[in-house]
Write a protein that holds these residues in place. Structure first.
Motif, PDB file in Angstrom:
ATOM      1  N   ILE A   1       0.640  -1.323  -0.040  1.00  2.87           N
ATOM      2  CA  ILE A   1       0.493   0.021   0.233  1.00  2.87           C
ATOM      3  C   ILE A   1       0.521   1.106   0.112  1.00  2.87           C
ATOM      4  N   ALA A   2       2.162   1.440   1.345  1.00  3.70           N
ATOM      5  CA  ALA A   2       2.742   2.391   0.929  1.00  3.70           C
ATOM      6  C   ALA A   2       3.775   2.798  -0.613  1.00  3.70           C
ATOM      7  N   ALA A   3       3.928   1.591  -0.687  1.00  3.44           N
ATOM      8  CA  ALA A   3       4.330   1.708  -2.153  1.00  3.44           C
ATOM      9  C   ALA A   3       3.811   2.212  -3.481  1.00  3.44           C
ATOM     10  N   LYS A   4       2.443   1.823  -3.758  1.00  7.42           N
ATOM     11  CA  LYS A   4       1.260   1.934  -4.619  1.00  7.42           C
ATOM     12  C   LYS A   4       0.957   3.910  -4.483  1.00  7.42           C
ATOM     13  N   THR A   5       1.298   4.222  -2.492  1.00  6.97           N
ATOM     14  CA  THR A   5       0.650   5.768  -3.039  1.00  6.97           C
ATOM     15  C   THR A   5       1.218   6.451  -1.886  1.00  6.97           C
ATOM     16  N   GLY A   6       2.418   5.673  -1.947  1.00  7.70           N
ATOM     17  CA  GLY A   6       3.851   7.017  -1.571  1.00  7.70           C
ATOM     18  C   GLY A   6       3.581   7.095  -0.271  1.00  7.70           C
ATOM     19  N   ALA A   7       3.407   6.839   0.655  1.00 10.24           N
ATOM     20  CA  ALA A   7       3.025   6.837   1.937  1.00 10.24           C
ATOM     21  C   ALA A   7       4.370   6.735   2.933  1.00 10.24           C
ATOM     22  N   ASP A   8       4.431   7.066   3.704  1.00  8.36           N
ATOM     23  CA  ASP A   8       5.384   6.045   4.721  1.00  8.36           C
ATOM     24  C   ASP A   8       5.327   5.359   5.575  1.00  8.36           C
ATOM     25  N   LEU A   9       5.697   5.243   6.262  1.00  7.34           N
ATOM     26  CA  LEU A   9       5.415   3.247   7.314  1.00  7.34           C
ATOM     27  C   LEU A   9       5.768   4.103   8.140  1.00  7.34           C
ATOM     28  N   PHE A  10       4.504   2.657   9.012  1.00  3.76           N
ATOM     29  CA  PHE A  10       4.929   2.934  10.644  1.00  3.76           C
ATOM     30  C   PHE A  10       4.904   2.137  10.925  1.00  3.76           C
ATOM     31  N   LYS A  11       5.774   0.789  11.390  1.00  2.00           N
ATOM     32  CA  LYS A  11       5.373  -0.012  12.415  1.00  2.00           C
ATOM     33  C   LYS A  11       5.038   0.010  13.871  1.00  2.00           C
ATOM     34  N   VAL A  12       4.207  -0.477  14.075  1.00  2.00           N
ATOM     35  CA  VAL A  12       3.172  -0.488  15.562  1.00  2.00           C
ATOM     36  C   VAL A  12       4.790  -1.255  16.538  1.00  2.00           C
ATOM     37  N   GLU A  13       5.427  -1.589  17.795  1.00  2.00           N
ATOM     38  CA  GLU A  13       5.553  -2.459  18.271  1.00  2.00           C
ATOM     39  C   GLU A  13       5.422  -2.799  19.648  1.00  2.00           C
ATOM     40  N   THR A  14       5.424  -3.283  20.167  1.00  2.00           N
ATOM     41  CA  THR A  14       4.932  -3.281  21.708  1.00  2.00           C
ATOM     42  C   THR A  14       6.310  -3.522  22.349  1.00  2.00           C
ATOM     43  N   VAL A  15       6.088  -2.289  23.927  1.00  2.00           N
ATOM     44  CA  VAL A  15       7.430  -2.555  24.743  1.00  2.00           C
ATOM     45  C   VAL A  15       7.604  -3.991  25.073  1.00  2.00           C
ATOM     46  N   LYS A  16       7.252  -4.930  25.313  1.00  2.00           N
ATOM     47  CA  LYS A  16       6.655  -6.774  25.939  1.00  2.00           C
ATOM     48  C   LYS A  16       6.923  -7.254  24.312  1.00  2.00           C
ATOM     49  N   ASP A  17       7.945  -8.130  24.384  1.00  2.00           N
ATOM     50  CA  ASP A  17       7.857  -9.134  23.042  1.00  2.00           C
ATOM     51  C   ASP A  17       6.957 -10.347  23.239  1.00  2.00           C
ATOM     52  N   TYR A  18       6.305 -10.422  22.334  1.00  2.00           N
ATOM     53  CA  TYR A  18       5.374 -11.608  22.472  1.00  2.00           C
ATOM     54  C   TYR A  18       6.855 -12.776  23.048  1.00  2.00           C
ATOM     55  N   PRO A  19       5.858 -14.507  22.595  1.00  2.00           N
ATOM     56  CA  PRO A  19       6.799 -15.128  22.740  1.00  2.00           C
ATOM     57  C   PRO A  19       6.341 -15.881  20.859  1.00  2.00           C
ATOM     58  N   TYR A  20       8.204 -16.123  20.945  1.00  2.00           N
ATOM     59  CA  TYR A  20       8.730 -17.083  19.616  1.00  2.00           C
ATOM     60  C   TYR A  20       7.460 -18.515  19.832  1.00  2.00           C
ATOM     61  N   ASP A  21       6.813 -19.126  20.171  1.00  2.00           N
ATOM     62  CA  ASP A  21       6.569 -19.969  20.023  1.00  2.00           C
ATOM     63  C   ASP A  21       5.099 -20.026  19.842  1.00  2.00           C
ATOM     64  N   TYR A  22       4.394 -20.499  19.191  1.00  2.00           N
ATOM     65  CA  TYR A  22       2.800 -20.492  18.324  1.00  2.00           C
ATOM     66  C   TYR A  22       2.303 -20.829  19.122  1.00  2.00           C
ATOM     67  N   TYR A  23       2.184 -21.516  20.164  1.00  2.00           N
ATOM     68  CA  TYR A  23       1.139 -21.811  20.702  1.00  2.00           C
ATOM     69  C   TYR A  23       1.288 -21.231  22.643  1.00  2.00           C
ATOM     70  N   GLU A  24       2.306 -20.524  22.761  1.00  2.00           N
ATOM     71  CA  GLU A  24       1.962 -19.685  23.671  1.00  2.00           C
ATOM     72  C   GLU A  24       2.106 -18.205  23.071  1.00  2.00           C
ATOM     73  N   CYS A  25       2.044 -17.874  22.184  1.00  2.00           N
ATOM     74  CA  CYS A  25       1.840 -16.632  21.610  1.00  2.00           C
ATOM     75  C   CYS A  25      -0.093 -16.122  21.433  1.00  2.00           C
ATOM     76  N   CYS A  26      -0.487 -17.769  21.341  1.00  2.00           N
ATOM     77  CA  CYS A  26      -1.871 -17.567  21.231  1.00  2.00           C
ATOM     78  C   CYS A  26      -2.792 -17.418  22.736  1.00  2.00           C
ATOM     79  N   ALA A  27      -2.128 -17.948  23.661  1.00  2.00           N
ATOM     80  CA  ALA A  27      -2.310 -18.155  25.159  1.00  2.00           C
ATOM     81  C   ALA A  27      -2.305 -16.359  25.988  1.00  2.00           C
ATOM     82  N   GLU A  28      -1.451 -16.184  24.871  1.00  2.00           N
ATOM     83  CA  GLU A  28      -0.882 -14.930  25.802  1.00  2.00           C
ATOM     84  C   GLU A  28      -1.994 -13.654  25.213  1.00  2.00           C
TER      85      GLU A  28
END
Ligand code: FMN
Length: 77
Positions: A35-62
């Motif tokens: 979308i950014a490439a098509k529209t010429g927009a800047d990109l901003f990635k929202v990130e949390t202070v706390k990292d989510y678990p790498y493990d799929y099931y642990e991340c789903c539980a969280e």
């Protein structure tokens, strides 16, 4: 007019058609970049202070816990 695409996207283990596997870029990030490439927009990635678990099931539980408690995780600035 300036345009900005703000997105939140999950990496690490994800559920894919071939099973659970690691990805370096999530679908939302891929689409945000397109979308950014098509529209010429800047990109901003929202990130949390706390990292989510790498493990799929642990991340789903969280994520379920956060949904149930209506959590509003602190964002990285
Ligand atoms: C049950 C289920 C099946 C999924 N199957 C796929 C798939 O086959 N291919 C794919 O690219 N994403 C699939 N996804 C979505 C990805 O796991 C996810 O959108 C992406 O990798 C990262 O998340 P994001 O949306 O935060 O960027 C599936 C998700 C779920 C819950």
């Amino acid at each position: 007019m300036k345009k900005l695409v703000i997105y939140f996207s999950h990496t690490g283990e994800n559920y894919m058609s071939d099973g659970i596997r690691n990805i370096d870029k999530g679908n939302t990030e891929i689409v945000a970049e397109k979308i950014a490439a098509k529209t010429g927009a800047d990109l901003f990635k929202v990130e949390t202070v706390k990292d989510y678990p790498y493990d799929y099931y642990e991340c789903c539980a969280e994520a379920k816990k956060e949904l149930q408690s209506q959590a509003r995780p602190e964002l990285r600035v």
